[in-house]
Design an enzyme around this catalytic site. Structure first.
Site, PDB file in Angstrom:
ATOM      1  N   GLY A  36      38.242  39.428  36.891  1.00 42.35           N
ATOM      2  CA  GLY A  36      38.342  40.780  36.845  1.00 42.35           C
ATOM      3  C   GLY A  36      36.930  41.305  35.956  1.00 42.35           C
ATOM      4  O   GLY A  36      35.827  40.934  35.974  1.00 42.35           O
ATOM      5  N   ASP A  38      36.182  40.602  32.878  1.00 44.36           N
ATOM      6  CA  ASP A  38      35.559  39.560  31.894  1.00 44.36           C
ATOM      7  C   ASP A  38      34.621  38.753  33.074  1.00 44.36           C
ATOM      8  O   ASP A  38      33.515  38.756  32.529  1.00 44.36           O
ATOM      9  CB  ASP A  38      36.618  38.681  31.696  1.00 44.36           C
ATOM     10  CG  ASP A  38      36.217  37.747  30.586  1.00 44.36           C
ATOM     11  OD1 ASP A  38      35.393  37.917  29.832  1.00 44.36           O
ATOM     12  OD2 ASP A  38      36.949  36.713  30.433  1.00 44.36           O
ATOM     13  N   SER A 126      44.091  45.566  29.589  1.00 44.61           N
ATOM     14  CA  SER A 126      45.508  44.895  30.083  1.00 44.61           C
ATOM     15  C   SER A 126      46.106  45.636  31.262  1.00 44.61           C
ATOM     16  O   SER A 126      47.087  45.295  31.597  1.00 44.61           O
ATOM     17  CB  SER A 126      46.551  45.158  28.880  1.00 44.61           C
ATOM     18  OG  SER A 126      45.960  44.282  27.881  1.00 44.61           O
ATOM     19  N   THR A 127      45.510  46.541  31.917  1.00 47.44           N
ATOM     20  CA  THR A 127      46.364  47.382  33.158  1.00 47.44           C
ATOM     21  C   THR A 127      45.949  46.473  34.414  1.00 47.44           C
ATOM     22  O   THR A 127      46.247  46.995  35.516  1.00 47.44           O
ATOM     23  CB  THR A 127      45.780  48.673  32.926  1.00 47.44           C
ATOM     24  OG1 THR A 127      44.413  48.970  33.431  1.00 47.44           O
ATOM     25  CG2 THR A 127      46.127  49.435  31.820  1.00 47.44           C
TER      26      THR A 127
END
Length: 175
Positions: A36, A38, A126-127
């Site tokens: 993602g 990151d 976090s989504t």
């Protein structure tokens, strides 16, 4: 002393293409890259970010970065001065982890201030793979951003990858 409200801006796009003082990374606790946002930040930023993360792991964060905490590294080849890595919580139906998600935004903004940043770009922490519901995540993000008005911060930018996330943040800003 009066404080000037920070501009909260929504952008639909790729966080790795932003020109800001600080880019916030939705990191995993290892600080060594992942998927993602990151993975995209590590790929685009180059090996300098990973080298800084390895130094952090070898010194203060041997067991990794705790959920809700934030730490800064170089931005490598990104168009930013620093990357702030924060570990978001995995969403849970059984346990309210809202304070941890708020801490991600709050600690990142506090660290950005310490670094003298005027502009900060956030993803929707976090989504994604961590499953946090978009409307809830957007509401927490906007609430914390509004609480961090004043110098040196001038702009908090939420860089949202798709229309659904953008619309959730628009709704949160309208409240």
């Amino acid at each position: 002393m009066t404080t000037t409200p920070v501009d909260i801006v929504l952008v639909r796009g790729d966080i790795t293409e932003q020109t800001v003082d600080v880019i916030v990374n939705a990191a995993n606790s290892s600080l060594l890259g992942g998927g993602g946002v990151d993975g995209a930040i590590h790929r685009r930023g180059g090996p300098e970010i990973l080298e800084d993360c390895r130094r952090l792991r070898a010194s203060h964060y041997g067991k990794g970065l705790a959920t809700g905490r934030a730490v800064a590294t170089t931005a490598g080849r990104l168009r930013a001065g620093h990357v702030i890595h924060t570990v978001g919580p995995v969403w849970s139906k059984e346990e309210d982890r809202s304070a941890l998600l708020a801490s991600c935004y709050g600690q990142s903004l506090a660290l950005a201030r310490e670094l003298g940043a005027e502009t900060v770009a956030f993803p929707a922490i976090s989504t994604g793979i961590y499953g946090w519901p978009l409307d809830s995540g957007a509401g927490i993000a906007v609430r914390v951003a509004r609480a961090h008005s004043g110098p040196p911060l001038k702009e908090i930018r939420f860089v949202l990858f798709d229309t659904e996330a953008y619309q959730a943040f628009e709704r949160a800003l309208q409240k």
